[in-house]
Design a protein around this motif. Structure first.
Motif, PDB file in Angstrom:
ATOM      1  N   ARG A 157       0.361  -1.432  -0.160  1.00 16.86           N
ATOM      2  CA  ARG A 157      -0.230   0.097  -0.165  1.00 16.86           C
ATOM      3  C   ARG A 157       1.170   1.327  -0.339  1.00 16.86           C
ATOM      4  N   ARG A 253      -8.589   2.823   5.706  1.00 19.12           N
ATOM      5  CA  ARG A 253      -8.485   2.700   7.308  1.00 19.12           C
ATOM      6  C   ARG A 253      -7.619   3.613   8.441  1.00 19.12           C
ATOM      7  N   PHE A 271     -13.941  -5.587   6.020  1.00 17.34           N
ATOM      8  CA  PHE A 271     -12.533  -5.320   5.743  1.00 17.34           C
ATOM      9  C   PHE A 271     -12.208  -4.797   6.644  1.00 17.34           C
ATOM     10  N   ASN A 272     -12.255  -3.695   6.924  1.00 19.95           N
ATOM     11  CA  ASN A 272     -11.737  -3.195   7.964  1.00 19.95           C
ATOM     12  C   ASN A 272     -11.059  -3.321   9.423  1.00 19.95           C
ATOM     13  N   ARG A 274     -11.389  -6.901   9.577  1.00 18.24           N
ATOM     14  CA  ARG A 274      -9.859  -7.749  10.199  1.00 18.24           C
ATOM     15  C   ARG A 274      -8.763  -7.609   9.340  1.00 18.24           C
ATOM     16  N   ILE A 276      -5.629  -7.956   7.005  1.00 20.62           N
ATOM     17  CA  ILE A 276      -5.248  -7.836   5.718  1.00 20.62           C
ATOM     18  C   ILE A 276      -4.053  -9.361   5.790  1.00 20.62           C
ATOM     19  N   SER A 277      -4.175 -10.345   4.865  1.00 21.67           N
ATOM     20  CA  SER A 277      -3.410 -11.781   5.719  1.00 21.67           C
ATOM     21  C   SER A 277      -2.137 -10.946   4.328  1.00 21.67           C
ATOM     22  N   ALA A 315     -12.623 -12.954  -1.320  1.00 14.15           N
ATOM     23  CA  ALA A 315     -11.259 -11.801  -1.509  1.00 14.15           C
ATOM     24  C   ALA A 315     -10.433 -12.477  -0.477  1.00 14.15           C
ATOM     25  N   ARG A 317      -7.107 -12.568   0.695  1.00 14.17           N
ATOM     26  CA  ARG A 317      -6.873 -11.925   1.350  1.00 14.17           C
ATOM     27  C   ARG A 317      -7.326 -11.544   3.016  1.00 14.17           C
ATOM     28  N   TYR A 318      -8.771 -11.690   3.092  1.00 15.46           N
ATOM     29  CA  TYR A 318      -9.068 -11.725   4.061  1.00 15.46           C
ATOM     30  C   TYR A 318     -10.747 -12.711   4.418  1.00 15.46           C
TER      31      TYR A 318
END
Length: 419
Positions: A157, A253, A271-272, A274, A276-277, A315, A317-318
């Motif tokens: 990111r 975030r 999503f927020n 959890r 992110i992997s 998703a 990664r989540y």
């Protein structure tokens, strides 16, 4: 130092710092306002089909695609393609047990004929290199909001964070630039006479009005300066909206959502909530698409929804499934905010939450409005045209600002050399 000089220096160095970013974001933004249309135009060979006959059911097509690509998860499928469209199925890499890293697939989308099921094309949307016809539009989209910054230390990111900081500076600089267009204030009249104050206000507007105009018969430098100032004034509201929404989406975030939650209640986002992997450690689903679809359709009927499940995604990664409901052809409607979505856990399939267009608290509505405002889709086609033009104007403002600085710097150097 006088306040005006301080703000002049702030505007100068803020503008120089972000000029290149604004230029490229403006150009790419002007193009990706028409991303779907351009993509379909240049890639119709695998996005479109002329096949006739009964379509393969979407879950059957999904199963076939998954069987053909054992190194990947099916991450996305549009359940009912629009008339003349192929099946588009997205893929996410599984973890390679031999290396502990994700497989390098070389693609993330495969396209299938909806009648025969034959593969008609594949590509890696958003790939940085090589840039070709298949990924050109998605590359520009990724460049626009991530700068195609590489992953470092397990984080991908960096580009979004950098552009979020740039947008934050731009947001503040919008107010600084606006202040600098105002004429220097004269001493306030001491008289309490209403007529005297009205006359003073009229003088203020007469002195400010030249800032809104471009003297086309002036010198090249004067014309450049007037373009920078006048265009910035006439388009200030839209420029501020683009800058602020760029900040709110890129630093959602990290800054925007936590700050917003301090002043208003924000409904938690699945999503927020959890972590992110790591990209090399995707969350393997234990529930299949058919089970999730069945649960989602039951929940939709209980809510009284009449639209079918139009798109499903996972998703990785989540570890979250999503089912999007919309009527055929309405996927990108609802003023740009998107259709309703139901979310489910990929491990046991339990319901996680939803996302409903233009529903929720005041803060929820404000959050939902960020992308429609940034993209102009909140106003439909006229809004997209406006944002496309504003992308070009933003690029022009960054260029004219640098020209103003360069001319003034040259003049200062000449003055110093003559002393």
């Amino acid at each position: 130092m006088k306040p005006r000089l301080i703000f002049t220096l702030l505007h100068r160095w803020a503008g120089l710092t972000i000029a290149a970013f604004i230029f490229f974001s403006g150009i790419t933004g002007a193009i990706i306002s028409w991303d779907h249309e351009i993509d379909e135009l240049i890639n119709s060979d695998f996005l479109k089909t002329t096949s006739t006959g009964p379509r393969i059911p979407p879950l059957d097509m999904l199963a076939r695609a998954q069987a053909r690509e054992p190194q990947a998860y099916v991450g996305y499928i549009k359940m009912v393609p629009d008339e003349g469209d192929t099946y588009e199925i997205g893929f996410q890499p599984r973890q390679n047990p031999a290396t502990g890293k994700a497989y390098e697939l070389g693609f993330n989308r495969i396209y299938y004929d909806p009648v025969s099921g034959a593969e008609v094309g594949r590509r890696e949307r958003g790939a940085v290199w090589p840039i070709n016809r298949a990924n050109f539009v998605s590359f520009l989209y990724r460049l626009h909001y991530t700068l195609c910054a590489p992953q470092m230390w397990g984080i991908d990111r960096w580009g979004q964070w950098l552009l979020g900081i740039v947008a934050s500076i731009w947001t503040i600089d919008c107010f600084v630039g606006f202040y600098l267009t105002l004429p220097a204030r004269n001493a306030s009249p001491s008289s309490g006479d209403v007529a005297v104050h009205k006359a003073s206000e009229r003088r203020f507007w007469r002195r400010w009005w030249p800032s809104w105009k471009i003297k086309v018969r002036g010198s090249p430098y004067r014309i450049n300066f007037d373009i920078h100032r006048a265009v910035g004034l006439w388009t200030w509201v839209v420029l501020f909206t683009i800058a602020f929404t760029g900040f709110s989406m890129n630093l959602s975030r990290e800054v925007f959502m936590p700050a917003l939650s301090l002043i208003s209640r924000v409904t938690p986002n699945v999503f927020n909530e959890r972590p992110i992997s790591d990209p090399n450690q995707p969350v393997a689903p234990k529930i299949d698409y058919p089970v999730i679809l069945d649960r989602a359709e039951q929940d939709a009927r209980a809510r009284g929804w009449s639209d079918p499940a139009g798109t499903m995604f996972y998703a990785a990664r989540y570890g979250i499934y999503g089912v999007i409901f919309f009527a055929p052809g309405d996927e990108r409607d609802v003023s740009g905010v998107g259709p309703p979505i139901l979310y489910y856990d990929g491990q046991d399939g339990h319901y996680l939450g939803d996302r409903l267009p233009w529903k929720g608290t005041t803060a929820d509505l404000f959050v939902q409005a960020q992308f429609p405002l940034h993209s102009g889709r909140i106003l439909g086609l006229p809004g997209r045209i406006l944002i496309s033009l504003m992308g070009l104007l933003s690029a022009a403002l960054s260029v004219t600002g640098v020209v103003i600085w360069a001319r003034k710097r040259r003049a200062r150097n000449i003055a110093l050399a003559m002393k």
